[in-house]
Design an enzyme around this catalytic site. Sequence first.
Site, mmCIF file in Angstrom:
data_model
loop_
_atom_site.group_PDB
_atom_site.id
_atom_site.type_symbol
_atom_site.label_atom_id
_atom_site.label_comp_id
_atom_site.label_asym_id
_atom_site.label_seq_id
_atom_site.Cartn_x
_atom_site.Cartn_y
_atom_site.Cartn_z
ATOM 1 C CB THR A 106 9.445 66.771 8.968
ATOM 2 O OG1 THR A 106 9.894 66.899 10.527
ATOM 3 C CG2 THR A 106 10.125 65.687 8.583
ATOM 4 C CG HIS A 113 13.897 70.271 6.919
ATOM 5 N ND1 HIS A 113 14.694 71.133 6.980
ATOM 6 C CD2 HIS A 113 13.081 70.622 8.206
ATOM 7 C CE1 HIS A 113 14.594 72.054 7.881
ATOM 8 N NE2 HIS A 113 13.683 71.693 8.584
ATOM 9 N N GLY A 132 11.489 73.403 19.976
ATOM 10 C CA GLY A 132 12.188 74.043 18.546
ATOM 11 C C GLY A 132 13.550 73.463 18.463
#
Length: 342
Positions: free
Chosen positions: A40, A43, A263
């Site tokens: 995360t 990202h 996932g």
Amino acid sequence: MKALVKERAEPGLRLADVPEPVVGAGEVLIRVLRTGICGTDLHIRGFDAWARQTLRPPLIVGHEFCGEVVEIAPGVEDVAIGDLVSGEGHLVCGKCRNCMAGRRHLCRNTVGLGVNRDGAFAEYVTLPASNVWVHRTPVDPDVAAIFDPFGNAVHTALTFPMVGEDVLITGAGPIGLMAAAVATHIGARNVVVTDVSPERLALASKLGVNLALNVAERSIADGMHELGLREGFDVGLEMSGNPRALRDMIANMTHGGRIAMLGLPAEEFAVDFSTVVTSMLTIKGIYGREMYETWYSMSVLLEKGLDLSPVITDRFSHRDFDAAFDTAASGKTGKVIMDWTA
């Protein structure tokens, strides 16, 4: 204090001076010792489509951490100054149907630490006392820093009974590796981990799995033949978010097999539901950790000798955050830790 901040709606992070957080009602103030870098966070640094839609800069990022409690709000119980703690990064409303029923991990109003509110990549962070996990037995700070992703692995691995079963894990990223360690520790008969990264498959081998399979070179069916499995896998843990990985898993499950899917795919993809139906497969989505049964299980697994140290491969000072993030983004490592005391 120093903190890693997403200052603007663009790629990158900056180590900046920001005000120390103030303890609110029911909260504790934690001096951060270690943090772990999550997908995360990658990202967020890259500011991809998900981050553009989700984040509202400026924001202190990060949600995997451990630290020492240095201040508690009046009325807070069961947390003391000096405690070594980790944090549950999903802050729930406490009022919705699921929260009221004790299913807090299913709260529809969840707020994410380091995503929807200032996070833990900082010298200090505040957190509701109800989100603090106190380590009552000794634990290495590097391991305590990754209790959040460790919880994802434990939640996924313990979703279906695994003792004596043949287990397929697709994806040897840090969470997949931790799930493999759990599956081996709790008594699975065969544990097979698949990936295309030789470096990560080498880490899986160090964790004692029966087979670390490079699916760029050999098929899952080849691996089954090598292990003498004739009917397919009993339990599947899909940790990659890769469409081919899930399709291959479905094709190699035994009838009545059960799949826990952690996932997160980047987009929709086709699934062979004819096989799901005719083989009577169960597919269950997993998100986060059960509060706080998963946390209890994590602590007990470590108390009973589960060793996560092979999963932690790289350590950096928080000042070298760019190098730490680049290492985590390489796809060749285990868990990357940043030290906030160095």
